[in-house]
Design a protein around this motif. Structure first.
Motif, PDB file in Angstrom:
ATOM      1  N   TYR A 160      34.438  28.074 -24.161  1.00 22.81           N
ATOM      2  CA  TYR A 160      35.150  29.705 -22.907  1.00 22.81           C
ATOM      3  C   TYR A 160      34.052  30.403 -23.406  1.00 22.81           C
ATOM      4  O   TYR A 160      33.359  30.858 -22.018  1.00 22.81           O
ATOM      5  CB  TYR A 160      36.132  29.993 -23.598  1.00 22.81           C
ATOM      6  CG  TYR A 160      36.838  30.863 -21.782  1.00 22.81           C
ATOM      7  CD1 TYR A 160      37.031  30.714 -20.810  1.00 22.81           C
ATOM      8  CD2 TYR A 160      36.530  32.240 -22.391  1.00 22.81           C
ATOM      9  CE1 TYR A 160      37.424  31.574 -19.891  1.00 22.81           C
ATOM     10  CE2 TYR A 160      36.711  33.462 -21.836  1.00 22.81           C
ATOM     11  CZ  TYR A 160      36.636  32.564 -20.356  1.00 22.81           C
ATOM     12  OH  TYR A 160      37.132  33.802 -18.938  1.00 22.81           O
ATOM     13  N   PHE A 161      33.307  30.233 -23.948  1.00 26.95           N
ATOM     14  CA  PHE A 161      32.418  31.668 -23.765  1.00 26.95           C
ATOM     15  C   PHE A 161      30.771  31.144 -25.702  1.00 26.95           C
ATOM     16  O   PHE A 161      31.413  29.926 -26.148  1.00 26.95           O
ATOM     17  CB  PHE A 161      32.202  32.480 -24.005  1.00 26.95           C
ATOM     18  CG  PHE A 161      32.863  33.085 -25.533  1.00 26.95           C
ATOM     19  CD1 PHE A 161      32.620  33.614 -26.230  1.00 26.95           C
ATOM     20  CD2 PHE A 161      33.826  33.296 -25.042  1.00 26.95           C
ATOM     21  CE1 PHE A 161      33.005  34.037 -27.586  1.00 26.95           C
ATOM     22  CE2 PHE A 161      34.883  33.710 -26.225  1.00 26.95           C
ATOM     23  CZ  PHE A 161      34.584  34.095 -27.370  1.00 26.95           C
ATOM     24  N   TYR A 162      29.914  31.756 -24.864  1.00 28.22           N
ATOM     25  CA  TYR A 162      28.387  31.056 -25.862  1.00 28.22           C
ATOM     26  C   TYR A 162      28.623  32.536 -26.307  1.00 28.22           C
ATOM     27  O   TYR A 162      28.784  33.435 -25.951  1.00 28.22           O
ATOM     28  CB  TYR A 162      27.647  31.165 -25.443  1.00 28.22           C
ATOM     29  CG  TYR A 162      27.522  29.514 -24.821  1.00 28.22           C
ATOM     30  CD1 TYR A 162      27.310  28.243 -26.009  1.00 28.22           C
ATOM     31  CD2 TYR A 162      27.406  29.062 -24.053  1.00 28.22           C
ATOM     32  CE1 TYR A 162      27.703  27.053 -25.487  1.00 28.22           C
ATOM     33  CE2 TYR A 162      27.401  27.692 -23.055  1.00 28.22           C
ATOM     34  CZ  TYR A 162      27.772  26.708 -24.656  1.00 28.22           C
ATOM     35  OH  TYR A 162      27.629  25.342 -23.988  1.00 28.22           O
ATOM     36  N   SER A 163      28.389  33.083 -27.782  1.00 22.56           N
ATOM     37  CA  SER A 163      28.707  34.114 -28.575  1.00 22.56           C
ATOM     38  C   SER A 163      26.720  34.073 -28.731  1.00 22.56           C
ATOM     39  O   SER A 163      25.682  33.611 -28.322  1.00 22.56           O
ATOM     40  CB  SER A 163      28.738  33.674 -30.442  1.00 22.56           C
ATOM     41  OG  SER A 163      28.252  32.993 -30.488  1.00 22.56           O
ATOM     42  N   PRO A 164      26.093  35.636 -28.921  1.00 25.40           N
ATOM     43  CA  PRO A 164      24.761  35.709 -28.753  1.00 25.40           C
ATOM     44  C   PRO A 164      24.044  34.859 -30.438  1.00 25.40           C
ATOM     45  O   PRO A 164      23.019  34.069 -30.107  1.00 25.40           O
ATOM     46  CB  PRO A 164      24.523  36.414 -29.270  1.00 25.40           C
ATOM     47  CG  PRO A 164      25.824  37.396 -28.534  1.00 25.40           C
ATOM     48  CD  PRO A 164      26.645  36.607 -29.105  1.00 25.40           C
ATOM     49  N   ALA A 165      25.025  34.206 -31.012  1.00 27.01           N
ATOM     50  CA  ALA A 165      25.002  32.882 -31.886  1.00 27.01           C
ATOM     51  C   ALA A 165      24.474  31.882 -31.412  1.00 27.01           C
ATOM     52  O   ALA A 165      23.685  31.537 -32.118  1.00 27.01           O
ATOM     53  CB  ALA A 165      25.288  33.838 -33.149  1.00 27.01           C
ATOM     54  N   ASP A 166      25.552  31.405 -30.955  1.00 22.68           N
ATOM     55  CA  ASP A 166      25.580  30.492 -30.077  1.00 22.68           C
ATOM     56  C   ASP A 166      24.267  30.071 -29.256  1.00 22.68           C
ATOM     57  O   ASP A 166      23.297  29.104 -29.418  1.00 22.68           O
ATOM     58  CB  ASP A 166      26.384  30.240 -29.354  1.00 22.68           C
ATOM     59  CG  ASP A 166      28.110  29.837 -30.087  1.00 22.68           C
ATOM     60  OD1 ASP A 166      27.566  29.141 -31.028  1.00 22.68           O
ATOM     61  OD2 ASP A 166      28.754  30.521 -29.785  1.00 22.68           O
ATOM     62  N   ILE A 167      23.516  30.675 -28.703  1.00 23.71           N
ATOM     63  CA  ILE A 167      22.447  31.202 -28.111  1.00 23.71           C
ATOM     64  C   ILE A 167      21.396  31.036 -28.302  1.00 23.71           C
ATOM     65  O   ILE A 167      20.179  30.016 -28.365  1.00 23.71           O
ATOM     66  CB  ILE A 167      22.129  32.287 -26.590  1.00 23.71           C
ATOM     67  CG1 ILE A 167      23.827  32.388 -25.826  1.00 23.71           C
ATOM     68  CG2 ILE A 167      21.290  32.625 -26.019  1.00 23.71           C
ATOM     69  CD1 ILE A 167      23.340  33.466 -25.394  1.00 23.71           C
ATOM     70  N   ALA A 168      21.480  31.401 -29.760  1.00 26.26           N
ATOM     71  CA  ALA A 168      19.885  31.490 -30.713  1.00 26.26           C
ATOM     72  C   ALA A 168      19.696  29.946 -31.610  1.00 26.26           C
ATOM     73  O   ALA A 168      19.076  29.173 -31.299  1.00 26.26           O
ATOM     74  CB  ALA A 168      19.957  32.431 -31.653  1.00 26.26           C
ATOM     75  N   ARG A 169      21.183  29.508 -31.721  1.00 24.73           N
ATOM     76  CA  ARG A 169      21.300  27.988 -31.802  1.00 24.73           C
ATOM     77  C   ARG A 169      20.479  27.423 -30.868  1.00 24.73           C
ATOM     78  O   ARG A 169      20.324  25.947 -31.905  1.00 24.73           O
ATOM     79  CB  ARG A 169      22.806  28.295 -32.841  1.00 24.73           C
ATOM     80  CG  ARG A 169      22.786  26.426 -33.311  1.00 24.73           C
ATOM     81  CD  ARG A 169      24.596  26.411 -34.129  1.00 24.73           C
ATOM     82  NE  ARG A 169      25.146  27.136 -33.446  1.00 24.73           N
ATOM     83  CZ  ARG A 169      26.016  26.123 -32.393  1.00 24.73           C
ATOM     84  NH1 ARG A 169      25.758  24.811 -32.144  1.00 24.73           N
ATOM     85  NH2 ARG A 169      26.784  25.854 -31.809  1.00 24.73           N
ATOM     86  N   LEU A 170      20.936  27.391 -29.776  1.00 26.22           N
ATOM     87  CA  LEU A 170      20.607  26.301 -28.828  1.00 26.22           C
ATOM     88  C   LEU A 170      19.164  26.734 -28.096  1.00 26.22           C
ATOM     89  O   LEU A 170      18.601  25.817 -27.184  1.00 26.22           O
ATOM     90  CB  LEU A 170      21.713  26.953 -27.501  1.00 26.22           C
ATOM     91  CG  LEU A 170      23.541  26.146 -27.205  1.00 26.22           C
ATOM     92  CD1 LEU A 170      23.975  26.986 -26.621  1.00 26.22           C
ATOM     93  CD2 LEU A 170      22.786  24.595 -27.450  1.00 26.22           C
ATOM     94  N   GLY A 171      18.778  27.524 -28.529  1.00 24.66           N
ATOM     95  CA  GLY A 171      16.806  27.779 -28.675  1.00 24.66           C
ATOM     96  C   GLY A 171      17.229  28.661 -27.301  1.00 24.66           C
ATOM     97  O   GLY A 171      16.129  28.217 -26.758  1.00 24.66           O
ATOM     98  N   GLY A 172      17.941  29.674 -26.501  1.00 26.44           N
ATOM     99  CA  GLY A 172      17.825  29.843 -25.930  1.00 26.44           C
ATOM    100  C   GLY A 172      18.616  29.744 -24.212  1.00 26.44           C
ATOM    101  O   GLY A 172      18.142  27.869 -24.553  1.00 26.44           O
ATOM    102  N   VAL A 173      18.823  29.928 -23.489  1.00 26.52           N
ATOM    103  CA  VAL A 173      18.720  29.732 -21.903  1.00 26.52           C
ATOM    104  C   VAL A 173      18.533  30.010 -20.925  1.00 26.52           C
ATOM    105  O   VAL A 173      17.332  31.150 -21.293  1.00 26.52           O
ATOM    106  CB  VAL A 173      20.643  30.700 -22.168  1.00 26.52           C
ATOM    107  CG1 VAL A 173      20.949  29.816 -20.211  1.00 26.52           C
ATOM    108  CG2 VAL A 173      21.051  29.935 -22.247  1.00 26.52           C
ATOM    109  N   PRO A 174      17.809  29.363 -20.490  1.00 34.87           N
ATOM    110  CA  PRO A 174      16.715  29.294 -19.513  1.00 34.87           C
ATOM    111  C   PRO A 174      16.764  30.324 -17.999  1.00 34.87           C
ATOM    112  O   PRO A 174      18.474  30.709 -17.815  1.00 34.87           O
ATOM    113  CB  PRO A 174      15.946  28.354 -18.795  1.00 34.87           C
ATOM    114  CG  PRO A 174      17.228  27.407 -18.787  1.00 34.87           C
ATOM    115  CD  PRO A 174      18.297  28.045 -20.321  1.00 34.87           C
ATOM    116  N   PRO A 175      16.455  31.884 -18.077  1.00 37.52           N
ATOM    117  CA  PRO A 175      16.782  32.210 -16.527  1.00 37.52           C
ATOM    118  C   PRO A 175      17.191  32.080 -15.138  1.00 37.52           C
ATOM    119  O   PRO A 175      17.055  30.724 -15.148  1.00 37.52           O
ATOM    120  CB  PRO A 175      15.671  33.125 -16.487  1.00 37.52           C
ATOM    121  CG  PRO A 175      14.216  33.052 -17.606  1.00 37.52           C
ATOM    122  CD  PRO A 175      14.914  31.505 -18.650  1.00 37.52           C
ATOM    123  N   GLY A 176      18.579  32.565 -15.184  1.00 38.84           N
ATOM    124  CA  GLY A 176      19.003  31.930 -13.831  1.00 38.84           C
ATOM    125  C   GLY A 176      20.014  31.097 -13.752  1.00 38.84           C
ATOM    126  O   GLY A 176      20.191  31.361 -12.966  1.00 38.84           O
TER     127      GLY A 176
END
Lengths: 238, 145
Positions: B35-51
């Motif tokens: 349902y959501f990404y945690s800050p650790a998930d975002i780091a694991r996925l290599g960041g999310v592009p702005p926008g």
């Protein structure tokens, strides 16, 4: 179980048991709801809105328990050809759908004050909505057959296959990040304080007995309808 | 082997295969059905592009909520114990939104790396207790996941 395979013997037991189940269920659920609304304390975080749990949690358990019952009955029908299994499964489907809908409705009402939303497509809510649609499908399939009291083999297979969703609902808050919090009551114990927990015990037990009474009533009605139709057919043939 | 036993074996095999298929499908859906990404998930996925629209979830870090001068904009830090994300939100938050408690935010990353939220939802944990028993601590092992 085959001792009850004879509908006459089943009815001899079900008929007197039904009113006692219903009365005990209404008493227990009534006390549970009274205690939940007036005697138990509010929650430290949510305040008074926590009282929705006295309906929401039993409804969720019965919605899931109902389909578990359908799956067991479907197994008994497919493997052992138990003559009352289809009748029982068909009788469970309607109150099962009702309690699942009640769970979704109370959950939505609770979600607005607690989370800030009526509905979100998180794993728990989506899988519970899928359960409601499975119930609708089961009821439609059961009524589409020409069985007078039981259900067709296809319906029984559907009941068995649909049971895959039950562990998914249970694990949805563990497998996936979700908005819904994980289970408060597990085999390891309860994260609900005793003062808030005891009305839930009464209301859950009470709603379960009411559910059982509805199932017995519906089973008797299904058997009675089959008997009436058989008699009408004999009269038409004579 | 009696017909009854044949049916039992067949049904049990089918049920086992079905559960196996469901487990495979569910584990394949692990990231997509979140349902959501945690800050650790975002780091694991290599960041999310702005926008790019996404949903961020975690705990509101202790003493991190800051009200900006306009009175309606807040800033706070979302943490999962390790990684953190700074969030900015303009609007009214749910009653249960507070520090050291769960939060789920819809929005997108700005070019400055701050997550700009359109919606804020509060996530609470699985414990219920009377107010007089509530300790100062409000930890949960479940939100940090």
């Amino acid at each position: 179980m085959h001792g009850f395979a004879n509908p006459t013997r089943f009815l001899a037991i079900a008929r007197p048991v039904t009113p006692w189940l219903a009365a005990a269920g209404v008493l227990l659920a009534g006390y549970g709801l009274y205690a939940g609304l007036f005697l138990s304390p509010p929650d430290y975080l949510q305040g008074e809105t926590v009282r929705i749990l006295y309906v929401h949690v039993p409804a969720a358990w019965l919605g899931m328990g109902g389909w578990t019952g359908i799956a067991v009955a479907s197994l008994a029908q497919i493997v052992w050809r138990h003559p009352l299994a289809g009748v029982a499964a068909r009788a469970v489907a309607v109150p099962g759908a009702l309690f699942t809908a009640l769970c979704l409705l109370t959950g939505s009402l609770w979600g607005r004050p607690a989370w800030g939303t009526w509905w979100q497509w998180d794993g728990r809510m989506t899988s519970m909505l899928v359960l409601l649609f499975l119930y609708f499908g089961y009821i439609a399939l059961a009524n589409a057959g020409d069985e007078r009291s039981g259900v067709s083999r296809a319906t029984a297979i559907f009941g068995l296959v649909g049971a895959v969703n039950i562990p998914i609902i249970n694990r949805s808050v563990v497998w996936w990040n979700s908005l819904h919090q994980p289970a408060s009551i597990t085999l390891g114990g309860s994260k609900i304080d005793a003062a808030i927990l005891y009305p839930l015990v009464f209301s859950a037990l009470g709603f379960t007995l009411i559910f059982a009474a509805i199932v017995l009533m519906r089973m008797r009605a299904l058997l009675a309808r089959a008997k009436v139709e058989a008699r009408l057919r004999r009269m038409a043939a004579a | 082997m009696k017909a009854k036993h044949q049916r039992l074996v067949l049904v049990l095999l089918v049920v086992a295969a079905m559960i196996g298929a469901a487990l495979l499908a569910m584990s394949a859906l692990r990231d997509q059905a979140a349902y959501f990404y945690s800050p650790a998930d975002i780091a694991r996925l290599g960041g999310v592009p702005p926008g790019q629209a996404m949903r961020l979830g975690g705990m509101v870090a202790d003493k991190s909520i800051v009200h900006e001068a306009d009175g309606v904009t807040i800033r706070f830090t979302v943490t999962d114990g390790g990684a953190t994300v700074l969030v900015r939100y303009k609007g009214i938050v749910p009653d249960l939104f507070k520090e050291n408690s769960g939060v789920v935010a819809d929005g997108r990353f700005g070019t400055d790396g701050v997550f700009v939220a359109d919606t804020i939802l509060a996530k609470h944990d699985e414990r219920y207790m009377p107010p007089q028993l509530a300790g100062a601590e409000h930890k949960t092992e479940t939100l940090a996941r």
